[in-house]
Design a protein around this motif. Structure first.
Motif, PDB file in Angstrom:
ATOM      1  N   SER A 165     -13.605   4.960   0.710  1.00  0.00           N
ATOM      2  CA  SER A 165     -13.301   3.526   0.726  1.00  0.00           C
ATOM      3  C   SER A 165     -14.277   2.750  -0.149  1.00  0.00           C
ATOM      4  CB  SER A 165     -13.364   3.005   2.169  1.00  0.00           C
ATOM      5  OG  SER A 165     -13.122   1.619   2.205  1.00  0.00           O
ATOM      6  N   VAL A 216      -6.225  -1.606   2.113  1.00  0.00           N
ATOM      7  CA  VAL A 216      -6.256  -0.311   2.796  1.00  0.00           C
ATOM      8  C   VAL A 216      -7.333  -0.268   3.880  1.00  0.00           C
ATOM      9  CG1 VAL A 216      -6.561   2.182   2.438  1.00  0.00           C
ATOM     10  CG2 VAL A 216      -5.327   0.847   0.757  1.00  0.00           C
ATOM     11  N   ILE A 243       0.790  -1.232   0.000  1.00  0.00           N
ATOM     12  CA  ILE A 243       0.000   0.000   0.000  1.00  0.00           C
ATOM     13  C   ILE A 243       0.825   1.286   0.000  1.00  0.00           C
ATOM     14  CG2 ILE A 243      -1.959  -1.105   1.140  1.00  0.00           C
ATOM     15  CD1 ILE A 243      -1.177   0.314   3.726  1.00  0.00           C
TER      16      ILE A 243
END
Length: 443
Positions: A351, A422, A241
């Motif tokens: 998200s 994430v 990430i």
């Protein structure tokens, strides 16, 4: 919602998002400056202080400090922020000027307090004088401006210019504006440093990087030049990430429009200010409790009429931000809520959007085009396209930022699972308190 409708919705959202993102990526590729190590300095350089806040950075500085010291800055100053390791001894033995940080006051983050002390330590005790004039055409700052000198700062005379560097009288000639030059004259006269460069201890400066930074600062007439270093990743955990830091910035904000109404982006890993502009917006004192102080400083600079320029590190400046997946999660979680302006709802929406764009196209059923209806056939083609585009996304960002190694380019295959990787960052960022470097802050 039936599966066909869900597929069409996901296909439409993903196509629109990736289309807009490709336009922004192209715009940043064509307009954003990229620093090139080894570029010769064509004009006399201003006086420069390279300022490094450090807390328990002994291992990191063993690798990066030679690069800082080799830039030819007038002085390299390390602020030892109550380290428990040999950060101070290492820095002193290498030849840097080292300051012992004072205890952190309530309401300050550790980094902001360190940077405020660094800024004051390279300035002489100020003589009583009127407040600096505002940027041309702007009103003078109110109470949010510079509050005071740090009372605990170590006041030392300015270091002698580094050998081999030719210095201009001041930075004020860069702006090209006679009124701005006159307004800055008092501030420049009272401060020995024309340019303050704040840089994190883990940033790697290649030979000639400072000259490249100053050249870009001069050419762009920046009051604040902030740099996103090229990412260096050594382990699989880091690759998962950490490079998304670049992907978010390059694909979300056209940085050439920062001086207008586009969202401001900045990176605290490298922030170079003209001294007069830094003082005018209040410096780190004005953002004392902010966890995303880089963004807030850039916002204040633009609001005050200063010019903010964002550059890529290119071949000149790189960084190894974290050493694994866990440290990446903790590091990004520290700033994520602040980057969403304190809105947990906006954070959740972000998200969901990324999952919709990069992950769901691989989950939803795609009908064989030859056996599908006209509507389903179009949806199938779009889903095929966004799958491929999602895979290429991270690879394209790696190319733009100068990460050409095979493993760097192969990170594109992580695209479909990146939003899932994430999720722990979002979960940690949603908490009321954030822990970082042994300290706990209210989110």
């Amino acid at each position: 919602m039936n599966r066909g409708l869900a597929s069409r919705a996901v296909a439409g959202i993903a196509l629109a998002y990736l289309g807009a993102r490709s336009v922004v990526l192209l715009a940043n590729l064509l307009t954003q400056p990229s620093l090139r190590a080894g570029a010769p300095a064509r004009e006399p350089a201003p006086r420069v202080s390279l300022l490094i806040p450090a807390r328990d950075e002994e291992a990191t500085l063993q690798e990066t400090l030679p690069g800082f010291l080799g830039q030819g800055a007038d002085e390299v100053v390390v602020l030892d922020d109550e380290s428990s390791d040999a950060t101070r001894a290492l820095s002193e033995s290498a030849g840097a000027r080292v300051l012992g940080g004072a205890p952190r006051p309530d309401g300050w983050t550790g980094k902001n307090w360190s940077c405020a002390q660094l800024a004051e330590a390279v300035a002489p005790a100020p003589a009583p004088a009127p407040a600096p004039a505002p940027f041309p055409g702007r009103a003078a700052p109110g109470p949010a401006g510079r509050a005071s000198q740090c009372p605990t700062s170590v006041q030392n005379p300015p270091a002698a210019p580094a050998a081999g560097r030719e210095h201009s009288e001041s930075h004020r000639c860069w702006s090209g504006d006679p009124e701005a030059a006159e307004a800055d004259a008092d501030a420049v006269a009272r401060h020995p440093s024309d340019v303050l460069v704040f840089t994190d201890a883990d940033v790697r400066w290649s030979p000639g990087a400072l000259d490249a930074l100053l050249a870009t600062m001069r050419e762009s007439r920046a009051d604040l030049l902030t740099v996103f270093p090229r990412q260096e990743t050594r382990t699989l955990g880091e690759r998962l990430i950490t490079p998304l830091n670049d992907a978010v910035v390059l694909g979300s904000v056209p940085v050439a429009l920062q001086h207008r109404r586009a969202p401001v982006v900045a990176n605290g890993q490298v922030m170079a200010f003209t001294r007069a502009a830094y003082d005018r917006i209040g410096g780190h004192t004005a953002v004392s409790g902010e966890l995303v102080e880089d963004m807030r400083l850039a916002e204040r600079m633009r609001a005050a009429g200063g010019r903010v320029v964002v550059a890529r590190g290119g071949t000149a400046i790189a960084v190894r931000m974290y050493d694994g997946y866990g440290s990446s999660v903790r590091g990004f979680a520290k700033s994520l809520l602040g980057l969403h302006h304190g809105s947990r709802a906006l954070m959740a929406a972000t998200s969901i959007l990324t999952i919709c764009v990069y992950t769901l196209p691989w989950v939803l059923r795609v009908w064989p085009v030859a056996h599908a209806s006209a509507g389903r056939g179009a949806t199938a083609r779009i889903l095929h396209f966004v799958r491929i585009a999602g895979l290429l996304d991270r690879t394209l960002v790696s190319v733009i930022t100068g990460r050409y190694r095979p493993l760097d380019l192969a990170e594109g295959i992580l695209g479909p699972i990146s939003p899932l990787l994430v999720l722990p960052v979002y979960a940690l960022a949603g908490r009321r308190r954030v822990a970082w470097k042994g300290r706990v802050y209210e989110a």
